[in-house]
Design a protein around this motif. Sequence first.
Motif, PDB file in Angstrom:
ATOM      1  N   ASP A  15     -29.994   0.105  -8.790  1.00  0.00           N
ATOM      2  CA  ASP A  15     -29.299   1.298  -9.266  1.00  0.00           C
ATOM      3  C   ASP A  15     -27.818   1.291  -8.917  1.00  0.00           C
ATOM      4  O   ASP A  15     -27.063   2.153  -9.383  1.00  0.00           O
ATOM      5  N   GLU A  16     -27.370   0.314  -8.132  1.00  0.00           N
ATOM      6  CA  GLU A  16     -25.932   0.136  -7.922  1.00  0.00           C
ATOM      7  C   GLU A  16     -25.277  -0.463  -9.175  1.00  0.00           C
ATOM      8  O   GLU A  16     -24.059  -0.394  -9.329  1.00  0.00           O
ATOM      9  N   ALA A  17     -26.100  -1.045 -10.064  1.00  0.00           N
ATOM     10  CA  ALA A  17     -25.595  -1.586 -11.322  1.00  0.00           C
ATOM     11  C   ALA A  17     -25.737  -0.589 -12.457  1.00  0.00           C
ATOM     12  O   ALA A  17     -24.820  -0.445 -13.285  1.00  0.00           O
ATOM     13  N   ALA A  18     -26.889   0.089 -12.514  1.00  0.00           N
ATOM     14  CA  ALA A  18     -27.145   1.022 -13.608  1.00  0.00           C
ATOM     15  C   ALA A  18     -28.307   1.925 -13.230  1.00  0.00           C
ATOM     16  O   ALA A  18     -29.202   1.512 -12.486  1.00  0.00           O
ATOM     17  N   PRO A  19     -28.351   3.148 -13.756  1.00  0.00           N
ATOM     18  CA  PRO A  19     -29.469   4.041 -13.433  1.00  0.00           C
ATOM     19  C   PRO A  19     -30.806   3.527 -13.954  1.00  0.00           C
ATOM     20  O   PRO A  19     -31.829   3.631 -13.272  1.00  0.00           O
ATOM     21  N   GLY A  20     -30.819   2.988 -15.167  1.00  0.00           N
ATOM     22  CA  GLY A  20     -32.062   2.578 -15.799  1.00  0.00           C
ATOM     23  C   GLY A  20     -32.377   1.111 -15.614  1.00  0.00           C
ATOM     24  O   GLY A  20     -31.513   0.298 -15.289  1.00  0.00           O
ATOM     25  N   LEU A  21     -33.637   0.764 -15.865  1.00  0.00           N
ATOM     26  CA  LEU A  21     -34.071  -0.610 -15.648  1.00  0.00           C
ATOM     27  C   LEU A  21     -33.383  -1.590 -16.585  1.00  0.00           C
ATOM     28  O   LEU A  21     -33.077  -2.716 -16.183  1.00  0.00           O
ATOM     29  N   ASP A  22     -33.102  -1.200 -17.817  1.00  0.00           N
ATOM     30  CA  ASP A  22     -32.444  -2.118 -18.753  1.00  0.00           C
ATOM     31  C   ASP A  22     -31.118  -2.607 -18.175  1.00  0.00           C
ATOM     32  O   ASP A  22     -30.839  -3.814 -18.166  1.00  0.00           O
ATOM     33  N   GLY A  23     -30.301  -1.682 -17.704  1.00  0.00           N
ATOM     34  CA  GLY A  23     -29.008  -2.064 -17.147  1.00  0.00           C
ATOM     35  C   GLY A  23     -29.147  -2.877 -15.877  1.00  0.00           C
ATOM     36  O   GLY A  23     -28.358  -3.811 -15.632  1.00  0.00           O
ATOM     37  N   GLN A  24     -30.138  -2.543 -15.060  1.00  0.00           N
ATOM     38  CA  GLN A  24     -30.352  -3.291 -13.822  1.00  0.00           C
ATOM     39  C   GLN A  24     -30.726  -4.735 -14.127  1.00  0.00           C
ATOM     40  O   GLN A  24     -30.213  -5.676 -13.495  1.00  0.00           O
ATOM     41  N   LEU A  25     -31.601  -4.925 -15.110  1.00  0.00           N
ATOM     42  CA  LEU A  25     -31.989  -6.282 -15.483  1.00  0.00           C
ATOM     43  C   LEU A  25     -30.853  -7.013 -16.192  1.00  0.00           C
ATOM     44  O   LEU A  25     -30.695  -8.231 -16.031  1.00  0.00           O
ATOM     45  N   ASP A  26     -30.052  -6.284 -16.955  1.00  0.00           N
ATOM     46  CA  ASP A  26     -28.879  -6.903 -17.589  1.00  0.00           C
ATOM     47  C   ASP A  26     -27.936  -7.472 -16.539  1.00  0.00           C
ATOM     48  O   ASP A  26     -27.367  -8.568 -16.709  1.00  0.00           O
ATOM     49  N   ALA A  27     -27.739  -6.726 -15.459  1.00  0.00           N
ATOM     50  CA  ALA A  27     -26.841  -7.192 -14.399  1.00  0.00           C
ATOM     51  C   ALA A  27     -27.390  -8.450 -13.740  1.00  0.00           C
ATOM     52  O   ALA A  27     -26.646  -9.404 -13.477  1.00  0.00           O
TER      53      ALA A  27
END
Length: 292
Positions: A15-27
Amino acid sequence: MSSAPERPRPAGIGDEAAPGLDGQLDALRALGWDLLELRTLNGVPVAALPEDAVVRTAARIRDAGATVVAVAAKIGDWSRPATGDFAADVAELDALVRRCALLGTRTVRIMSYPSGGLTAAEWGRTARARVRELARRAEDAGLLLVHENCAGWAGEDADRALDLLAHADSPALRLLFDTGNGVAHGYDGPAMLRRIAPHVAHVHIKDAVRTPGGDTAYVPPGRGEAGVEECLRILAGHGYRGALSIEPHLHLRPHLLARGGDPGRGDVAAFVDYGRRLEELAHRVWSAEGVR
């Protein structure tokens, strides 16, 4: 001839990258990493997620070629003083037993309770008793609790951290060392790490500086006052092979909620830049140790 041991693997609190799982996995994908530490998804702590949502989350993480290295729980953290209801922590741990099994991890981050106004002696007795009980329950469930050098009775002092381990007397309790917390809490992080390094099973990477107004500003690793590279050298010297999990705090600072402030949101680009900086530091340190 056996090959040289590998260096610790990089990870990140999603969640330091993005709130949702899509953004977290993208990072993670942008960094080429495959280890994710879960704290919240769309602002919801892992223990509070419905079990069917955890099943779907686990499948998506596996499909992305990633694994969950740890869950950052709220147990004993800045929002739960030692005067609060211990039942909340027991309930969270109980919820995490099943969720960690679904996610394929056994490592759970905890802290050891702000005092809530207790005397030093009563604070210590309460924190040690609670963590000992949590460790007993974790041992029965096959989980590993890792206590962070942050909020709580044993968060800022090596002697207390070692005392906490001795009192719990359980293989289900180890230590988590966060490289940046010493700056925020006013102690020498590398000095603490030298005392506790043999007991460290998980590491968070952050860096920070003190501002003229006495606040803490977070900066890329190696550019602040936390002695991140020195901490990495200490870990390398002790043969540390766990994860190095980035927690930038550049755009998200969850503890600000305790003050009624805006914690912010994650940022994928900043998270990726931070990860690249960690890779550079880790390569330099572990290459000097002769570890590939």
